[in-house]
Design a protein around this motif. Structure first.
Motif, PDB file in Angstrom:
ATOM      1  N   GLY A  24     -23.585 -26.835  -5.873  1.00  0.00           N
ATOM      2  CA  GLY A  24     -23.966 -27.556  -5.420  1.00  0.00           C
ATOM      3  C   GLY A  24     -25.285 -28.432  -5.118  1.00  0.00           C
ATOM      4  O   GLY A  24     -25.995 -27.661  -5.507  1.00  0.00           O
ATOM      5  N   SER A  25     -25.592 -29.732  -4.251  1.00  0.00           N
ATOM      6  CA  SER A  25     -26.674 -30.222  -4.206  1.00  0.00           C
ATOM      7  C   SER A  25     -27.220 -28.408  -2.719  1.00  0.00           C
ATOM      8  O   SER A  25     -28.174 -29.733  -2.604  1.00  0.00           O
ATOM      9  CB  SER A  25     -26.176 -31.683  -3.378  1.00  0.00           C
ATOM     10  OG  SER A  25     -24.853 -31.834  -2.753  1.00  0.00           O
ATOM     11  N   ILE A  26     -26.389 -28.549  -2.014  1.00  0.00           N
ATOM     12  CA  ILE A  26     -26.786 -28.134  -1.360  1.00  0.00           C
ATOM     13  C   ILE A  26     -27.146 -26.000  -1.532  1.00  0.00           C
ATOM     14  O   ILE A  26     -25.833 -25.954  -1.498  1.00  0.00           O
ATOM     15  CB  ILE A  26     -25.796 -28.194  -0.097  1.00  0.00           C
ATOM     16  CG1 ILE A  26     -26.075 -29.705   0.679  1.00  0.00           C
ATOM     17  CG2 ILE A  26     -26.671 -27.252   1.298  1.00  0.00           C
ATOM     18  CD1 ILE A  26     -25.049 -30.374   1.202  1.00  0.00           C
ATOM     19  N   PRO A  27     -28.422 -25.736  -0.533  1.00  0.00           N
ATOM     20  CA  PRO A  27     -28.266 -24.547  -0.896  1.00  0.00           C
ATOM     21  C   PRO A  27     -28.759 -24.066  -0.077  1.00  0.00           C
ATOM     22  O   PRO A  27     -27.648 -24.550   0.627  1.00  0.00           O
ATOM     23  CB  PRO A  27     -30.187 -24.257  -2.227  1.00  0.00           C
ATOM     24  CG  PRO A  27     -30.424 -25.416  -0.306  1.00  0.00           C
ATOM     25  CD  PRO A  27     -29.439 -26.827  -0.598  1.00  0.00           C
ATOM     26  N   CYS A  28     -28.973 -22.857  -0.026  1.00  0.00           N
ATOM     27  CA  CYS A  28     -28.466 -21.276   1.302  1.00  0.00           C
ATOM     28  C   CYS A  28     -28.647 -22.632   2.809  1.00  0.00           C
ATOM     29  O   CYS A  28     -30.016 -22.988   3.368  1.00  0.00           O
ATOM     30  CB  CYS A  28     -29.639 -20.035   1.066  1.00  0.00           C
ATOM     31  SG  CYS A  28     -29.417 -19.532  -0.670  1.00  0.00           S
ATOM     32  N   ASP A  29     -27.138 -22.831   3.389  1.00  0.00           N
ATOM     33  CA  ASP A  29     -27.192 -23.421   4.329  1.00  0.00           C
ATOM     34  C   ASP A  29     -27.410 -22.607   6.121  1.00  0.00           C
ATOM     35  O   ASP A  29     -27.622 -22.697   6.805  1.00  0.00           O
ATOM     36  CB  ASP A  29     -26.606 -24.457   4.573  1.00  0.00           C
ATOM     37  CG  ASP A  29     -24.735 -24.182   4.135  1.00  0.00           C
ATOM     38  OD1 ASP A  29     -24.128 -25.095   4.097  1.00  0.00           O
ATOM     39  OD2 ASP A  29     -24.760 -23.068   3.639  1.00  0.00           O
ATOM     40  N   TRP A  82     -27.811 -18.112   7.149  1.00  0.00           N
ATOM     41  CA  TRP A  82     -28.524 -17.663   6.811  1.00  0.00           C
ATOM     42  C   TRP A  82     -28.578 -16.129   8.382  1.00  0.00           C
ATOM     43  O   TRP A  82     -28.489 -16.912   9.256  1.00  0.00           O
ATOM     44  CB  TRP A  82     -30.684 -17.055   7.091  1.00  0.00           C
ATOM     45  CG  TRP A  82     -30.627 -18.170   6.427  1.00  0.00           C
ATOM     46  CD1 TRP A  82     -30.489 -20.100   5.382  1.00  0.00           C
ATOM     47  CD2 TRP A  82     -31.633 -17.747   5.100  1.00  0.00           C
ATOM     48  NE1 TRP A  82     -30.805 -19.766   4.576  1.00  0.00           N
ATOM     49  CE2 TRP A  82     -31.377 -19.298   3.965  1.00  0.00           C
ATOM     50  CE3 TRP A  82     -32.012 -16.526   4.796  1.00  0.00           C
ATOM     51  CZ2 TRP A  82     -32.590 -19.216   2.939  1.00  0.00           C
ATOM     52  CZ3 TRP A  82     -33.212 -17.206   3.311  1.00  0.00           C
ATOM     53  CH2 TRP A  82     -32.961 -17.948   2.404  1.00  0.00           C
TER      54      TRP A  82
END
Lengths: 108, 119
Positions: free
Chosen positions: B102-107, B109
């Motif tokens: 959705g609207s949030i990419p890799c949050d 790592w």
């Protein structure tokens, strides 16, 4: 593949100054899904902005971003010592996902 | 707390093979897409591959297609990257990352794994 071009390559500023970083895409991508990551030496990237203009959790409000289509901007209103780092833009709307080459914000 | 812990760095000869792992904790691993992203020394970030939560969808960057395989074991909360026919240009720090979609990419790592390909 969508190419992201960031400018400038390096930004030399002093604490308290305003930083403006640019990211230009070679074509539009879906949903305006543009993110900004911060990376410090020896560390993993940290999400700063998603959806072109939304701050990620825990990111201070001196960070703001805007843009749509192919032109995007990240602004740091007043640089704090911990803000000096490399910033990458990233589009995650149209595969394959791509990153810009980075802008280094360094202490002048 | 969300954590992604990656396996240690390694030196491998050109043409060799290697499997990286990334073990997740603190979240429902099986419902998240997961990515591998790499960074050559002194260079920028490059997306490598991603996999859907149920492994029903997988995509690769052209530079690794046919040589790398991404997989996951949801029972072990672990993501893998199997790498074959390694080349000098594969030398990089490899990061795993969680993707809420959705609207949030890799949050979140992992800490990164240094892979050095050299004779």
């Amino acid at each position: 593949e969508i190419l992201l071009t960031q400018s400038p390559g390096t930004l030399s500023l002093s604490p308290g100054e305003r930083a403006t970083l640019s990211c230009r895409a070679s074509q539009t991508f879906d949903n305006n899904y543009l993110a900004w990551f911060q990376q410090k030496p020896g560390q993993a990237p940290r999400l700063v902005i998603h959806s072109a203009s939304s701050r990620a959790t825990g990111i201070p409000d001196r960070f703001s971003a805007s843009g749509s289509g192919t032109d995007f901007t990240l602004t740091i209103s007043r640089l704090e010592p911990e803000d000096f780092a490399v910033y990458y833009c990233h589009q995650y709307g149209t595969p394959p996902w791509t990153f810009g080459q980075g802008t280094k914000v360094e202490i002048e | 707390d969300v954590q992604l812990v990656q396996s240690g760095g390694v030196l491998v000869q050109p043409g060799g093979s290697l499997r990286l792992s990334c073990t997740a904790s603190g979240f429902a691993f099986s419902i998240y897409w997961m990515h591998w992203v790499r960074q050559a020394p002194g260079e920028g970030l490059v997306w490598v591959a991603h996999i859907k939560g149920d492994a029903g969808e997988i995509h690769y960057a052209d530079s690794v297609k046919g040589r790398f395989t991404i997989s996951r074991d949801n029972a072990k909360n672990t993501l893998y990257l199997q790498m074959h026919s390694l080349r000098d240009e594969d030398t990089a720090v490899y990061y795993c990352a969680r993707d809420p979609v959705g609207s949030i990419p890799c949050d979140y790592w992992g800490q990164g794994t240094l892979v050095s390909v050299s004779s």
